[in-house]
Design a protein around this motif. Structure first.
Motif, mmCIF file in Angstrom:
data_model
loop_
_atom_site.group_PDB
_atom_site.id
_atom_site.type_symbol
_atom_site.label_atom_id
_atom_site.label_comp_id
_atom_site.label_asym_id
_atom_site.label_seq_id
_atom_site.Cartn_x
_atom_site.Cartn_y
_atom_site.Cartn_z
ATOM 1 N N MET C 143 0.818 -1.213 0.000
ATOM 2 C CA MET C 143 0.000 0.000 0.000
ATOM 3 C C MET C 143 0.853 1.265 0.000
ATOM 4 O O MET C 143 0.613 2.189 -0.767
ATOM 5 C CB MET C 143 -0.908 -0.003 1.238
ATOM 6 N N LYS C 144 1.872 1.277 0.848
ATOM 7 C CA LYS C 144 2.724 2.471 0.955
ATOM 8 C C LYS C 144 3.392 2.760 -0.391
ATOM 9 O O LYS C 144 3.460 3.899 -0.850
ATOM 10 C CB LYS C 144 3.802 2.257 2.051
ATOM 11 N N GLU C 145 3.897 1.702 -1.042
ATOM 12 C CA GLU C 145 4.577 1.873 -2.326
ATOM 13 C C GLU C 145 3.585 2.342 -3.391
ATOM 14 O O GLU C 145 3.922 3.163 -4.240
ATOM 15 C CB GLU C 145 5.227 0.560 -2.770
ATOM 16 N N LEU C 146 2.373 1.796 -3.333
ATOM 17 C CA LEU C 146 1.365 2.202 -4.318
ATOM 18 C C LEU C 146 1.014 3.683 -4.144
ATOM 19 O O LEU C 146 0.797 4.400 -5.126
ATOM 20 C CB LEU C 146 0.098 1.355 -4.185
ATOM 21 N N ILE C 147 0.945 4.110 -2.893
ATOM 22 C CA ILE C 147 0.622 5.510 -2.639
ATOM 23 C C ILE C 147 1.730 6.395 -3.226
ATOM 24 O O ILE C 147 1.452 7.401 -3.890
ATOM 25 C CB ILE C 147 0.453 5.755 -1.125
ATOM 26 N N ALA C 148 2.990 5.976 -3.040
ATOM 27 C CA ALA C 148 4.102 6.736 -3.608
ATOM 28 C C ALA C 148 4.016 6.736 -5.132
ATOM 29 O O ALA C 148 4.200 7.765 -5.790
ATOM 30 C CB ALA C 148 5.423 6.130 -3.145
ATOM 31 N N LEU C 149 3.713 5.557 -5.678
ATOM 32 C CA LEU C 149 3.611 5.419 -7.136
ATOM 33 C C LEU C 149 2.529 6.338 -7.711
ATOM 34 O O LEU C 149 2.692 6.923 -8.786
ATOM 35 C CB LEU C 149 3.301 3.959 -7.470
ATOM 36 N N SER C 150 1.433 6.465 -6.971
ATOM 37 C CA SER C 150 0.299 7.222 -7.495
ATOM 38 C C SER C 150 0.593 8.713 -7.560
ATOM 39 O O SER C 150 -0.114 9.458 -8.248
ATOM 40 C CB SER C 150 -0.936 6.975 -6.632
ATOM 41 N N ALA C 151 1.617 9.160 -6.849
ATOM 42 C CA ALA C 151 1.934 10.582 -6.884
ATOM 43 C C ALA C 151 2.331 10.991 -8.303
ATOM 44 O O ALA C 151 2.054 12.112 -8.743
ATOM 45 C CB ALA C 151 3.052 10.891 -5.897
ATOM 46 N N GLY C 152 2.998 10.099 -9.029
ATOM 47 C CA GLY C 152 3.405 10.406 -10.397
ATOM 48 C C GLY C 152 2.204 10.489 -11.329
ATOM 49 O O GLY C 152 2.005 11.464 -12.043
ATOM 50 N N LYS C 153 1.377 9.436 -11.323
ATOM 51 C CA LYS C 153 0.190 9.386 -12.172
ATOM 52 C C LYS C 153 -0.908 8.709 -11.364
ATOM 53 O O LYS C 153 -0.668 7.636 -10.821
ATOM 54 C CB LYS C 153 0.503 8.574 -13.436
ATOM 55 N N PRO C 154 -2.061 9.322 -11.263
ATOM 56 C CA PRO C 154 -3.118 8.705 -10.461
ATOM 57 C C PRO C 154 -3.397 7.281 -10.930
ATOM 58 O O PRO C 154 -3.368 6.994 -12.126
ATOM 59 C CB PRO C 154 -4.332 9.603 -10.722
ATOM 60 N N LEU C 155 -3.631 6.392 -9.989
ATOM 61 C CA LEU C 155 -3.960 5.012 -10.336
ATOM 62 C C LEU C 155 -5.437 4.934 -10.719
ATOM 63 O O LEU C 155 -6.299 5.448 -10.017
ATOM 64 C CB LEU C 155 -3.682 4.100 -9.144
ATOM 65 N N THR C 156 -5.706 4.284 -11.831
ATOM 66 C CA THR C 156 -7.101 4.147 -12.249
ATOM 67 C C THR C 156 -7.669 2.880 -11.630
ATOM 68 O O THR C 156 -7.016 1.854 -11.600
ATOM 69 C CB THR C 156 -7.203 4.049 -13.774
ATOM 70 N N TYR C 157 -8.891 2.968 -11.137
ATOM 71 C CA TYR C 157 -9.494 1.806 -10.514
ATOM 72 C C TYR C 157 -10.964 1.718 -10.874
ATOM 73 O O TYR C 157 -11.591 2.690 -11.296
ATOM 74 C CB TYR C 157 -9.332 1.859 -8.993
ATOM 75 N N ALA C 158 -11.511 0.536 -10.704
ATOM 76 C CA ALA C 158 -12.936 0.326 -10.960
ATOM 77 C C ALA C 158 -13.409 -0.782 -10.055
ATOM 78 O O ALA C 158 -12.605 -1.530 -9.519
ATOM 79 C CB ALA C 158 -13.163 -0.074 -12.407
ATOM 80 N N GLY C 159 -14.686 -0.870 -9.901
ATOM 81 C CA GLY C 159 -15.198 -1.972 -9.114
ATOM 82 C C GLY C 159 -16.675 -1.879 -8.896
ATOM 83 O O GLY C 159 -17.286 -0.843 -9.159
ATOM 84 N N SER C 160 -17.239 -2.923 -8.409
ATOM 85 C CA SER C 160 -18.682 -3.139 -8.253
ATOM 86 C C SER C 160 -19.470 -2.425 -9.340
ATOM 87 O O SER C 160 -19.157 -2.562 -10.514
ATOM 88 C CB SER C 160 -19.172 -2.855 -6.838
ATOM 89 N N SER C 161 -20.466 -1.626 -9.026
ATOM 90 C CA SER C 161 -21.343 -1.214 -10.135
ATOM 91 C C SER C 161 -21.271 0.267 -10.472
ATOM 92 O O SER C 161 -22.290 0.891 -10.723
ATOM 93 C CB SER C 161 -22.770 -1.627 -9.835
ATOM 94 N N GLY C 162 -20.078 0.833 -10.488
ATOM 95 C CA GLY C 162 -19.945 2.175 -11.028
ATOM 96 C C GLY C 162 -20.114 3.283 -10.009
ATOM 97 O O GLY C 162 -19.851 3.102 -8.821
ATOM 98 N N VAL C 163 -20.590 4.424 -10.502
ATOM 99 C CA VAL C 163 -20.686 5.621 -9.666
ATOM 100 C C VAL C 163 -21.600 5.372 -8.468
ATOM 101 O O VAL C 163 -22.705 4.864 -8.622
ATOM 102 C CB VAL C 163 -21.234 6.795 -10.494
ATOM 103 N N GLY C 164 -21.124 5.736 -7.290
ATOM 104 C CA GLY C 164 -21.965 5.618 -6.102
ATOM 105 C C GLY C 164 -22.007 4.209 -5.542
ATOM 106 O O GLY C 164 -22.809 3.922 -4.664
#
Lengths: 502, 157, 325
Positions: C143-164
């Motif tokens: 998690m810590k490394e991913l947070i550092a990684l995301s500073a360069g370019k936001p990580l795109t994510y998706a899951g369950s059924s969309g907005v909300g």
């Protein structure tokens, strides 16, 4: 090759037990019977009969569910051909030439060629699933949002030539269909659009509701409008229940091409059946020597799309079997059934439960054979239905349609919506506008918008993504070529007409 | 300049599509537009509405100049008011009765009788027999066969 | 066959019902239940929530000897089921199984009612942790490394059924507390989202344990973190987000049984007791595990309600921040 043979042998040894043959037959039989009821498509049939399968051992349950799936799909085509009532997107294409054939007394050959084409497609596609399942699954993986968007643009251009009438009106119907497709909740933002505050519209307009309203109601109003008393649906004499040799000859090509088209589109989540039927129809119409026969009872217009639809129904299993991902709502039910039996879906099923994986594949083939065995004798019965006087037949059609639509969500609003589509359908018919482009656009519109917006979201708004990715670029080029191909003759004729008018 | 409508069907077709386009834009007036790069929920409907209007205008304009734009013959005969209204009306009545909880049997009866009115000469005897038989068949298939949980009459649950 | 029987029993229910209204007045939990019970769900048959409802129904049937019928009322993004359930008589014979969706409907004002006023939560039947999976090319899974990684370019994510969806709200909440830069990409469900992840269109996807384990086995995606509070038996090596420096943080898919407000307290307590015990029975635990779910921890109804009130406030806050309504 040897392992494949071994695997298939294992599969058949599972599927060919007396017990499983019985469940396969029961599934196909019940599926056909319920699928024939207008409005109750394969999805609803599977959901309805799912509890029946839960008491069976897992392999038998899945085999029976698969049987229900094919059976109800074919049952839907039967209704489409006989009484012009398409219950789902893919049947819209079957209606176009299937029902005119029925009117001409050729319902038998239409139903038979649909069953035979489906059987051929089913056999080939099943073999494909067994041979190249994992590579086929790659189709689904390599399709990202830009590819979907480009594919749908191409499909919409194709849509405008499916159905008769002027190209301008067809394109206008595409736009109208896209507008109707907007009704509901926007996937990207979650906002409700064109719903008039109604909960019934928040999931969008159901395809079955629109298709049955447009095709079914309009057809009945049209038939009752005749000044002379319409006695039956038949305009001609019933000329034989089975296809003639000449029918087979012209149908062979469409069946083979339809199978190929359906097999490729099947693994794509969400749109396989409809897109493959429409594409197959478009291809057959374009390469026909006399395209004007289409829409007036050309047997190729039934053979191709029906084969495509069934090939697609087989390859739709691929992402579920190899990746554990359902490519359609029907597959989600199969997946749910697997889980209820304590099987974790995914690629490991192939190795950890080979008897289930290969048994299911073998039963697909057997299911298709059963479909043929069951339905060819039934044709005589169905055709007799057409001899019922129309004044008796049409209230029956409307009643079953009304109940079928009401049962979709147990909502009167859906029935009223179908009535509205029926009312609008007759207006559009009088105005000379073809329905199929509207239906296809309604199905594709929301997906197209979703994928366009997602592509742009992921590339920070760079539209060049549609032209830099090879598959997407391919679809875009094909779209351009198709547009030119379709537009040229029209312009030429129009110029002639304009000059003649002046 | 004098306008004569050479093709009434296409003229009204143009009017219809133009009206649909205007309706779409009007309905979408409150949806945020966004931009081409970051489309809002209003972007698609508004543009489509515009394209719809354009199609409507072109089809309408051509109808003033060209007698026949394609080879399809226009549907002949008078407008079928009676079946048009009867069938759609019967379905709406069926929907309202079902929603109001009158029950499956009375709603079906109304639907079938309403439908029969679509035919230009109604045979009442035949219609009643048909209504009874068809209602019984539908109840057998849907209520008992498929076990759809619809109350049969307003007094049942 | 069982369900066929249950449904035909439902048709016979009217007879019992007329008599039951008389009994109702003096009803105590002592003789509850005297007639069939229905569990309304907001999804179509075949969905995960239906399996949970069916398992619950069967267990209740075996315990009480009364028929318990699952009634799927899909459509309208769950709003239809909510409205039907809210209109039911508060007599303890209508259950509404819903997880996060009901609270979200309230927060987004999709329903003309306040979920926690119109309904009373009776019991949490099951819960299921969400699993975060990443594309196989992702350089790290900490998690810590991913947070550092995301500073360069936001990580795109998706899951369950969309907005909300619960995943959307949960991940945005995580972004706020952890400083991770994320970009939500809406898909129409977790199946297309996981497929997109396999194709490398997005960096991360969040799905049920079941779907995630299947996807991980293809070798095209790898496990990143468990969003539940405890490690999963099926994925024992996968650390939770909580143990990576964010104690208490979790995104789970929990199913609660609700009943219209005004239902007698004694009945609610009885349902809470029977369901909690039934779901924790060894056979049931095994059955739930097959679909990746686990029984909820024992939670009296008052505590459950307090928890849901807090969760609802949190959801409303996030909805406001994301400008979803």
């Amino acid at each position: 090759m040897e392992t494949l043979l071994q695997n298939l042998l294992l599969g058949f040894s599972v599927a060919l037990t007396l017990e499983n043959l019985f469940y396969c037959f029961a599934g196909v039989f019940l599926g056909t019977l319920i699928g024939v009821l207008p409005g109750i498509g394969s999805l609803a049939t599977m959901a309805m009969l799912l509890p029946l399968t839960l008491v069976l051992p897992p392999v038998s349950a899945l085999i029976m569910l698969a049987g229900i799936y094919y059976g109800s799909d074919y049952g839907g085509s039967t209704t489409a051909i006989l009484v012009n009532l398409p219950g789902e997107g893919s049947s819209v294409v079957t209606v176009l030439d299937g029902h005119p054939m029925a009117q001409q007394g050729r319902a038998g050959p239409a139903l038979a060629i649909a069953a035979i084409g489906s059987f051929f497609a089913g056999c080939v596609a099943t073999l494909l699933v067994a041979l190249v399942g994992p590579p086929l699954a790659n189709i689904a993986i390599n399709f990202n949002s830009p590819e979907y968007f480009s594919l749908m643009v191409m499909a919409l251009v194709c849509a405008s030539v499916v159905g008769s009438g002027s190209l301008l009106k067809s394109l206008a119907m595409v736009v109208l269909g896209l507008l109707i497709g907007i009704v509901g909740t926007d996937v990207t933002s979650g906002a409700s659009r064109f719903t008039f505050g109604s909960v019934a519209l928040s999931d969008g307009v159901g395809i079955a509701v629109a298709a049955m309203g447009l095709f079914g109601i309009t057809e009945i109003v049209k038939n009752l409008a005749g000044t002379e008393m319409t006695q039956t649906i038949l305009r001609g004499k019933i000329t034989g229940l089975m296809p003639r040799w000449s029918d087979f000859k012209v149908s062979f090509g469409p069946i083979v091409r339809g199978t190929a088209i359906g097999a490729v589109f099947g693994p794509l989540p969400g749109l396989g059946g409809t897109i493959s039927s429409f594409t197959s129809y478009m291809v057959e119409k374009k390469i026909a020597k006399d395209p004007s026969r289409f829409g007036k009872g050309a047997i190729e217009g039934v053979a191709g799309p029906e084969s495509a639809n069934n090939a697609c129904a087989q390859t739709t299993f691929v992402p579920m079997l190899t990746l554990g991902i359902p490519a359609s709502a029907s597959m989600a039910i199969m997946l749910g059934a697997m889980m209820m039996h304590g099987i974790t879906p995914g690629p490991q099923v192939m190795t950890s439960r080979p008897e289930l994986f290969w048994g299911l594949i073998a039963s697909m083939w057997i299911g298709n054979a059963m479909l043929l065995v069951l339905n060819l004798p039934l044709i005589g019965l169905w055709v007799r239905l057409l001899k019922v006087p129309y004044r008796i037949l049409f209230p029956i059609i409307v009643t079953f349609m009304g109940i079928g639509i009401y049962s979709l969500n147990t909502m009167g609003a859906d029935v009223m919506l179908a009535a509205l589509f029926g009312a609008m359908g007759y207006v559009l018919y009088r105005l000379g506008c073809p329905f199929p482009p509207l239906i296809l656009a309604m199905i594709l519109g929301p997906l197209m918008e979703e994928n366009l917006r997602r592509s742009l979201l992921l590339t920070d708004g760079d539209p060049s993504v549609f032209f830099t990715r090879p598959i997407s670029l391919g679809f875009m080029i094909a779209t351009g070529v198709l547009l030119l191909l379709f537009a040229l003759p029209v312009f030429r004729r129009k110029r002639k007409a304009v000059m003649a008018g002046e | 300049m004098r306008f004569t409508i050479k093709n009434a069907q296409d003229f009204w077709c143009g009017v219809f599509f133009t009206a649909m386009g205007v309706l779409a834009i009007w309905l979408a007036r409150d949806y945020p537009m966004g931009s081409a790069l970051e489309m809002g929920p209003g972007y698609f409907p508004t543009w489509l509405g515009g394209i719809m209007i354009a199609f409507g205008l072109v089809i309408g304009a051509l109808s003033l100049k060209v007698a026949r734009a394609d080879d399809e013959p226009a549907p002949a005969g008078p407008w079928a008011y009676r079946p048009w209204l009867a069938i759609c009306g019967a379905l709406v009545v069926f929907a309202l009765l079902m929603d109001a909880g009158f029950g499956f049997v009375p709603s079906l009866f109304a639907l079938i009788v309403g439908c029969a009115l679509a035919h230009k000469d109604v045979r009442w005897g035949e219609t009643l027999v048909l209504a009874v038989v068809l209602t019984a068949a539908a109840v057998a298939i849907f209520s008992y066969g498929l076990e759809l949980p619809y109350r049969l009459f307003w007094w049942s649950h | 066959m069982n369900s066929t029987f249950e449904r035909s029993a439902l048709l016979a229910a009217p007879l019992v019902l007329a008599f039951a209204t008389v009994v109702e007045a003096q009803q105590k939990a002592g003789n509850y239940p005297v007639r069939p019970i229905r569990i309304i769900i907001s999804v179509a048959p075949g969905a995960g929530a239906e399996m949970i409802a069916r398992a619950t129904a069967q267990m209740l049937h075996e315990h009480w000897g009364q028929n318990v019928v699952v009634e799927p009322r899909p459509g309208g993004g769950g709003v239809i089921a909510t409205e039907i359930a809210a209109r039911a008589t508060p007599d303890g014979y209508t259950f509404y199984q819903n997880g996060f969706g009901l609270l979200m409907q309230g927060a987004l004002k999709r329903v003309p009612l306040e979920p926690l006023k119109a309904f009373e939560p009776m019991v949490r039947s099951t819960q299921q942790p969400y699993i975060m999976i990443g594309h196989h090319s992702l350089p790290t899974t900490g998690m810590k490394e991913l947070i550092a990684l995301s500073a360069g370019k936001p990580l795109t994510y998706a899951g369950s059924s969309g907005v909300g969806s619960s995943v959307h709200i949960g991940l945005e909440r995580f972004a706020r507390i952890s400083g991770m830069k994320v970009k939500h990409v809406p898909y129409k469900g977790s199946a297309p989202a996981i497929l997109a992840l396999m194709g490398g269109e997005i960096n991360l996807a969040i799905g049920s344990a079941m779907a995630s384990i299947g996807a991980i086995k293809t070798g095209k995606v790898k496990p990143v973190a468990n969003l539940g509070l405890a490690r999963l038996p099926a994925l024992p090596d996968l650390p939770t987000v909580a143990e990576q420096g964010f104690p208490g943080f979790s995104v789970t898919n929990a199913y609660n049984l609700w009943t219209p407000a005004g239902t007698p307290k004694a009945i609610i307590a009885e349902v809470n007791r029977v369901v909690t015990e039934g779901m924790n029975a060894p056979d049931m635990v095994k059955r739930l595990a097959a679909s990746g779910a686990e029984p909820a921890t024992r939670l009296p109804h008052e505590k459950l309600k307090a928890e849901l009130v807090a969760e609802y406030a949190e959801i409303q806050r996030t909805v406001k921040e994301l400008k979803l309504n």
